[in-house]
Design an enzyme around this catalytic site. Structure first.
Site, short mmCIF file in Angstrom:
data_model
loop_
_atom_site.label_atom_id
_atom_site.label_comp_id
_atom_site.label_asym_id
_atom_site.label_seq_id
_atom_site.Cartn_x
_atom_site.Cartn_y
_atom_site.Cartn_z
N ASP A 1 -37.26 2.65 6.93
CA ASP A 1 -38.54 2.58 7.68
C ASP A 1 -38.36 2.10 9.11
O ASP A 1 -39.31 1.61 9.70
CB ASP A 1 -39.52 1.67 6.92
N GLU A 2 -37.17 2.24 9.68
CA GLU A 2 -37.03 1.75 11.05
C GLU A 2 -36.03 2.55 11.88
O GLU A 2 -35.10 3.15 11.34
CB GLU A 2 -36.68 0.27 11.07
N ASP B 1 -40.75 -0.15 13.45
CA ASP B 1 -40.64 -0.52 12.03
C ASP B 1 -41.99 -0.27 11.35
O ASP B 1 -43.02 -0.78 11.79
CB ASP B 1 -40.24 -2.00 11.91
N1 DCP Z 1 -37.54 -3.66 0.39
C1 DCP Z 1 -37.16 -4.01 -0.91
N2 DCP Z 1 -36.69 -5.27 -1.18
C2 DCP Z 1 -36.60 -6.20 -0.20
C3 DCP Z 1 -36.96 -5.87 1.13
C4 DCP Z 1 -37.44 -4.57 1.38
O1 DCP Z 1 -37.26 -3.17 -1.83
N3 DCP Z 1 -36.15 -7.44 -0.48
C5 DCP Z 1 -38.05 -2.29 0.64
C6 DCP Z 1 -39.56 -2.29 0.52
C7 DCP Z 1 -40.05 -2.28 1.93
C8 DCP Z 1 -38.96 -1.51 2.66
O2 DCP Z 1 -37.75 -1.84 1.97
O3 DCP Z 1 -41.32 -1.65 2.04
C9 DCP Z 1 -38.84 -1.88 4.12
O4 DCP Z 1 -38.50 -3.26 4.26
P1 DCP Z 1 -39.07 -4.19 5.40
O5 DCP Z 1 -38.19 -5.38 5.46
O6 DCP Z 1 -39.27 -3.42 6.66
O7 DCP Z 1 -40.46 -4.70 4.81
P2 DCP Z 1 -41.87 -4.00 4.74
O8 DCP Z 1 -41.91 -2.69 5.47
O9 DCP Z 1 -42.31 -3.93 3.31
O10 DCP Z 1 -42.82 -5.07 5.43
P3 DCP Z 1 -43.02 -5.38 7.01
O11 DCP Z 1 -44.45 -5.01 7.30
O12 DCP Z 1 -42.79 -6.85 7.11
O13 DCP Z 1 -42.03 -4.55 7.76
CA CA Z 2 -41.17 -2.46 7.60
CA CA Z 3 -37.65 -2.42 8.02
#
Ligand code: DCP
Ligand code: CA
Ligand code: CA
Length: 384
Positions: free
Chosen positions: A122-123, A20
């Site tokens: 992203d995963e 991820d």
């Molecule tokens: N995303 C979004 N709204 C949300 C959750 C996520 O727009 N409520 C989008 C932005 C994130 C992407 O999806 O960058 C990937 O979600 P993740 O849950 O993997 O979160 P992040 O990558 O941002 O953070 P982490 O470092 O916790 O994985």
């Molecule tokens: Ca992520």
């Molecule tokens: Ca993710």
């Protein structure tokens, strides 16, 4: 099956990695503009109403340190960051750029492994049973290699979970972030699960948590031990079995290289309040056309149509309709979406001017070939 350890290729114990990308959208912004790295970066979905109305999509760890998380309002994020002396930056979502980055990163990972399944922007999961010879020490080296390669080629960091199955790999990748590798080897599975909070199990959100509490379940251990029949009474067979298996660290689903996104969706922010259903028609029709174009390009049909409304107070309501048979009809889609809107307004006693964003999603997708088109048009059930 060994306890929590499905066998790959009949004899080889499975080893799965879940990869991820860290704070993905915000990290893409840092890569584009490295000067942002030491500042709190907040990626925002602006509603376009006034300069800071909208919600936070994600943020980097400098911003999270101040309590800025996905889903909070931009106004709240600004007030939290007013305490920061680091000069916070607020940027609009640039999905095309993140998609491009995602494709590049996923291609790099894909090229390094036998079996790859992307499950979100992203995963992904990879099956490394063969590459690691089912050895968890070797698996950690492989994870390390992937992290280094990704960083050197894209400047992106990621967190990786390595475990005997997909479920535990997914939980493990999220347990320490950013830039971490968490390995849960077979003998450690039960201790690992017991150390997890209920909400760390994928699929357990606030609603399920509350319902579990009504059964007296507050820990993974209690979930693993409760009588399955009691769990089934509350959640039904499918979810109850999933929950109890998850609490015991059991998941035998393979990494599926043919997996495509199970949904096609799109969401728009209304530039102006709508006051009658007529006003909603052009927005809904354009959403339908957008998702329908993707459906046709993928040569797929849909069975379930969902409508999501996000209100002024950021509350979400959704409804869906599942057809008895697959459909590839745009007319049908437009009709269902209108019916869903009217039903939701009635069921939730909404007034149209409360709606801030509208989204639709198609799911239960199947490849279009081999369809019997004559029998595509029977509606079965509506859930609001
Ligand atoms: N995303 C979004 N709204 C949300 C959750 C996520 O727009 N409520 C989008 C932005 C994130 C992407 O999806 O960058 C990937 O979600 P993740 O849950 O993997 O979160 P992040 O990558 O941002 O953070 P982490 O470092 O916790 O994985
Ligand atoms: Ca992520
Ligand atoms: Ca993710």
């Amino acid at each position: 099956m060994l306890f929590g350890t499905p066998i790959t290729e009949n004899i080889r114990p499975r080893v799965i990695s879940h990869i991820d990308l860290d704070y993905f959208y915000a990290q893409c912004e840092e890569v584009r503009n490295p000067g942002l790295k030491n500042r709190p970066v907040v990626v925002c979905v602006y509603s376009g109403r006034d300069s800071d109305s909208g919600v936070v999509s994600t943020s980097n760890y400098n911003a999270r340190h101040f309590g800025v998380t996905s889903g909070i309002s931009i106004k709240l994020a600004k007030s939290k960051l007013s305490r920061s002396e680091l000069d916070p930056v607020f940027l609009p979502v640039d999905l095309d750029y993140y998609r491009l980055f995602s494709t590049v990163a996923m291609e790099i990972i894909k090229a390094m492994c036998d079996t790859f399944e992307q499950v979100g922007i992203d995963e992904c999961y990879i099956d490394i049973s063969r590459a690691s010879d089912s050895n968890f020490m070797k698996s950690r080296e492989i994870a390390n290699h992937i992290q280094n390669k990704l960083l050197s080629r894209t400047n992106l960091t990621c967190s990786i979970g390595v475990a005997p199955n997909k479920l535990i790999a997914k939980i493990a990748s999220n347990i320490r972030k950013p830039n971490a590798i968490t390995v849960v080897s077979t003998p450690d599975v039960m201790a690992f699960m017991r150390s997890c909070k209920l909400e760390e199990i994928p699929g357990i959100g606030p609603k399920k948590r509350t319902r579990l509490e009504t059964l007296g379940i507050r820990s993974v251990n209690e979930l693993s031990e409760i009588d399955l029949f009691r769990l089934k009474e509350v959640f039904g067979y499918k979810i109850a079995s999933y929950l109890q298996n998850a609490a015991n660290g059991i998941d035998d689903s393979p990494v599926n290289p043919n997996h495509q996104n199970k949904q096609i969706g799109n969401i728009v922010t209304l530039k102006h309040d709508i006051t009658n259903t007529e006003d909603a028609i052009p927005v809904l029709m354009s959403l339908c056309t957008h998702v329908y174009d993707i459906l046709i390009r993928r040569e797929q049909s849909y069975r379930t149509v969902s409508l999501i409304l996000i209100l002024h107070n950021l509350k979400q309501v959704s409804a869906s309709r599942t057809l008895k048979l697959l459909s590839a009809s745009l007319d049908k889609l437009q009709h269902i979406v209108m019916v869903l809107l009217v039903d939701m307004i009635r069921v939730h006693s909404l007034s149209l001017n409360e709606i801030r964003r509208i989204g639709i999603a198609l799911s239960d997708l199947a490849d279009h070939s081999g369809q019997n088109k004559i029998t595509q048009y029977f509606a079965e059930s509506t859930k609001v």
